[in-house]
Design a protein around this motif. Structure first.
Motif, PDB file in Angstrom:
ATOM      1  N   UNK A   1       0.720  -1.314  -0.012  1.00 32.32           N
ATOM      2  CA  UNK A   1      -0.124  -0.113  -0.148  1.00 32.32           C
ATOM      3  C   UNK A   1       0.866   1.753   0.213  1.00 32.32           C
ATOM      4  N   UNK A   2       2.136   1.203   0.624  1.00 31.88           N
ATOM      5  CA  UNK A   2       2.570   2.830   0.954  1.00 31.88           C
ATOM      6  C   UNK A   2       4.023   2.177  -0.063  1.00 31.88           C
ATOM      7  N   UNK A   3       4.407   1.077  -1.363  1.00 30.89           N
ATOM      8  CA  UNK A   3       5.549   0.969  -2.016  1.00 30.89           C
ATOM      9  C   UNK A   3       5.227   2.167  -2.830  1.00 30.89           C
ATOM     10  N   UNK A   4       4.107   2.157  -3.801  1.00 26.02           N
ATOM     11  CA  UNK A   4       4.026   2.973  -4.985  1.00 26.02           C
ATOM     12  C   UNK A   4       3.732   4.066  -4.585  1.00 26.02           C
ATOM     13  N   UNK A   5       3.732   4.500  -3.397  1.00 24.73           N
ATOM     14  CA  UNK A   5       4.265   5.963  -2.850  1.00 24.73           C
ATOM     15  C   UNK A   5       5.067   6.746  -3.106  1.00 24.73           C
ATOM     16  N   UNK A   6       5.918   5.848  -3.015  1.00 28.70           N
ATOM     17  CA  UNK A   6       7.360   6.172  -3.049  1.00 28.70           C
ATOM     18  C   UNK A   6       8.321   6.462  -3.955  1.00 28.70           C
ATOM     19  N   UNK A   7       8.961   7.367  -4.370  1.00 26.04           N
ATOM     20  CA  UNK A   7       9.588   7.178  -5.177  1.00 26.04           C
ATOM     21  C   UNK A   7      11.021   6.625  -5.246  1.00 26.04           C
ATOM     22  N   UNK A   8      10.961   5.950  -6.292  1.00 25.86           N
ATOM     23  CA  UNK A   8      12.213   4.264  -7.342  1.00 25.86           C
ATOM     24  C   UNK A   8      13.419   5.477  -7.606  1.00 25.86           C
ATOM     25  N   UNK A   9      14.342   4.860  -7.195  1.00 24.28           N
ATOM     26  CA  UNK A   9      16.038   6.115  -7.479  1.00 24.28           C
ATOM     27  C   UNK A   9      15.662   5.530  -9.018  1.00 24.28           C
ATOM     28  N   UNK A  10      16.587   6.467  -9.936  1.00 18.55           N
ATOM     29  CA  UNK A  10      16.303   7.059 -11.231  1.00 18.55           C
ATOM     30  C   UNK A  10      17.178   6.668 -11.390  1.00 18.55           C
ATOM     31  N   UNK A  11      18.264   5.793 -10.978  1.00 19.05           N
ATOM     32  CA  UNK A  11      19.405   5.676 -11.345  1.00 19.05           C
ATOM     33  C   UNK A  11      19.215   4.728 -12.700  1.00 19.05           C
ATOM     34  N   UNK A  12      20.084   4.750 -13.862  1.00 19.96           N
ATOM     35  CA  UNK A  12      20.342   3.452 -14.765  1.00 19.96           C
ATOM     36  C   UNK A  12      20.214   2.546 -14.691  1.00 19.96           C
ATOM     37  N   UNK A  13      20.631   2.300 -14.036  1.00 21.85           N
ATOM     38  CA  UNK A  13      21.066   0.511 -13.362  1.00 21.85           C
ATOM     39  C   UNK A  13      20.224   0.099 -12.419  1.00 21.85           C
ATOM     40  N   UNK A  14      20.038   0.953 -11.479  1.00 23.40           N
ATOM     41  CA  UNK A  14      18.215  -0.082 -10.884  1.00 23.40           C
ATOM     42  C   UNK A  14      17.561  -1.222 -11.348  1.00 23.40           C
ATOM     43  N   UNK A  15      17.140  -0.721 -12.320  1.00 26.17           N
ATOM     44  CA  UNK A  15      16.109  -2.546 -13.252  1.00 26.17           C
ATOM     45  C   UNK A  15      17.338  -3.508 -13.480  1.00 26.17           C
ATOM     46  N   UNK A  16      18.426  -2.889 -13.198  1.00 25.47           N
ATOM     47  CA  UNK A  16      19.336  -4.953 -13.647  1.00 25.47           C
ATOM     48  C   UNK A  16      19.924  -4.829 -12.383  1.00 25.47           C
ATOM     49  N   UNK A  17      19.487  -4.585 -11.673  1.00 22.06           N
ATOM     50  CA  UNK A  17      20.142  -5.550  -9.984  1.00 22.06           C
ATOM     51  C   UNK A  17      19.323  -5.880  -9.352  1.00 22.06           C
ATOM     52  N   UNK A  18      19.700  -8.147  -9.478  1.00 27.84           N
ATOM     53  CA  UNK A  18      18.855  -8.897  -8.551  1.00 27.84           C
ATOM     54  C   UNK A  18      17.912  -8.204  -7.212  1.00 27.84           C
ATOM     55  N   UNK A  19      18.317  -7.340  -6.958  1.00 31.26           N
ATOM     56  CA  UNK A  19      18.322  -6.736  -5.253  1.00 31.26           C
ATOM     57  C   UNK A  19      18.456  -5.766  -4.888  1.00 31.26           C
ATOM     58  N   UNK A  20      18.075  -5.186  -3.675  1.00 32.63           N
ATOM     59  CA  UNK A  20      18.223  -3.716  -3.619  1.00 32.63           C
ATOM     60  C   UNK A  20      19.605  -3.907  -3.002  1.00 32.63           C
TER      61      UNK A  20
END
Length: 463
Positions: free
Chosen positions: A403-422
């Protein structure tokens, strides 16, 4: 005590025959194979066995007792006291896979008592008999408090009588509810139980599609979740892994078994993985590794977006480690210079996927002649997981609330989605700060991380 010859000489005495009849009538309530009658014992006579009692009675009374003897003999077959001793843990529990995957909620004591009763079922048995145990035996084998044993066993008997098990029909796919037992009681120093006749297809005459294990594996367990999870592992033992779904909708869509139904917990209670991990998974796995042949259990999270929707369990068993020299990876590790003892330690602590990835990394550096001690480098690599740095299960940060996850801004780093885990993304950001510039690609980050690990290892080995 009189001898049997003396007893036979007295067989026509009315008083004796009368006492003999009393013995038979008293037998079922005492549930012994031998008929104990207080007047007979007090008069110095041995307890009378059923097959000898009819022989020493007068023909007049024998006609009357013929019916009694027949009834008592049948009762004694079903009401024999079942001894529990040092060999009891070696007995095997056999149950149909449909019962292993059934839906039910039991306490650990209720479940273990049912399993003790299941372990008494013989291969050649064709019907359920009433089983009777000494309370003291159950106290020892179920580790009950002796002071509260009768109270606890009466509570257990009420619980078993009031609970049902829902089993899926393999042919039709339909679910049907059954009673566990038709009888359960605690009285006069004994505990009696009889399985419901409708459970016969799942416990008697099993041929194919059943799970078998030693009773002693689960007797020390305190958690019912540990018992349930152990049976799920045992059912898939030869495969070495099992996938279960945490999200009911996605589980049905992907053909995964619903984990909450298999384990008997409320999905809404442990909807967040962090709670499930703390309250269910970690205690159950700890007991399985302590008391059973599954000495190392690994858990991999399967995610849909950022939410954990399924789990993949992998395990190592005692026999796996005994056969280790025949494993294809064993020869590769030995060729690299890893000792037998270290190989066994690595296989007992880490899953094969982790070993394979780090072995490939070690071989690559060894071929490029950058390693002076490839065996030592590999051991460090697999322990630190150079090939895929990730926090262990018990150190994973709690899942965010959807419920709160979608309200938080995700990092805008170009390689963020390439990483397997936080955790890996944090490592990437830290590495960029360390080198003073950003990575152009995820591959560049991986190469940089490995080179840093190699330099640290070589630096520590020269000190």
């Amino acid at each position: 005590m009189d001898t049997w010859a003396q007893l036979r000489s007295r067989k026509n005495q009315p008083a004796f025959a009368s006492s003999a009849i009393q013995s038979l009538i008293w037998l079922p309530s005492n549930r012994h194979q031998v008929a104990f009658d207080p007047p007979l014992v007090a008069s110095g006579l041995e307890p009378l066995k059923l097959n000898q009692l009819g022989d020493i009675c007068s023909s007049h009374h024998f006609i009357y007792m013929g019916f009694i003897v027949g009834q008592a003999a049948e009762a004694s077959h079903q009401l024999d006291l079942i001894p529990l001793n040092e060999n009891t843990p070696k007995l095997r529990v056999a149950k149909a896979n449909a019962l292993v995957e059934a839906q039910f909620e039991l306490t650990s004591q209720e479940h273990k008592l049912l399993l003790v009763a299941m372990a008494q079922i013989r291969k050649d048995q064709t019907q359920f008999h009433e089983q009777v145990f000494q309370v003291q035996d159950l106290v020892e084998h179920l580790e009950l408090n002796p002071k509260n044993a009768y109270r606890d066993l009466r509570r257990i008997s009420k619980g078993i009588m009031s609970k049902q098990v829902t089993i899926r029909n393999d042919d039709t796919g339909e679910w049907r509810m059954y009673q566990w037992v038709s009888k359960a009681y605690c009285e006069r120093g004994t505990f009696g139980i009889k399985f419901s006749e409708e459970l016969k297809p799942f416990l008697i005459g099993l041929v194919g599609r059943f799970t078998l294990y030693e009773l002693g594996r689960i007797l020390k367990m305190k958690s019912n979740y540990a018992i349930r999870l152990y049976e799920l592992f045992q059912q898939y033992r030869k495969f070495g892994n099992r996938v279960v779904g945490l999200d009911p909708k996605l589980a049905a869509r992907n053909g995964w078994d619903n984990f909450s139904k298999l384990m008997g917990y409320n999905h809404e209670t442990y909807e967040r993985f962090a709670n499930l991990n703390q309250k269910v998974l970690q205690p159950a796995i700890a007991q399985i590794e302590q008391f059973t042949e599954f000495k190392k259990v690994y858990v991999k999270k399967i995610k849909h977006g950022r939410k954990t929707v399924a789990l993949e369990f992998e395990w190592k068993t005692i026999d796996t480690l005994e056969d280790l020299p025949n494993h294809p990876l064993y020869s590769d590790l030995r060729a690299l210079g890893v000792t037998d003892a270290t190989c066994r330690e690595i296989f007992s602590k880490f899953d094969e996927d982790r070993i394979v990835r780090n072995l490939a990394l070690a071989k690559a550096h060894h071929r490029s002649q950058t390693l002076s001690n490839p065996a030592g480098w590999f051991v460090t690599a697999v322990k630190e997981n150079y090939a895929d740095p990730e926090l262990p299960l018990d150190a994973i940060a709690q899942d965010q609330d959807p419920k709160t996850e979608s309200t938080k801004s995700k990092p805008e780093h170009p390689l963020f989605h390439d990483c397997a885990t936080p955790a890996e993304f944090r490592n990437l950001v830290a590495a960029e700060k360390e080198r003073g510039e950003k990575f152009s690609s995820y591959s560049e980050f991986l190469n940089y991380s490995v080179n840093q690990q190699v330099e640290r290892y070589q630096g520590s080995s020269t000190e």
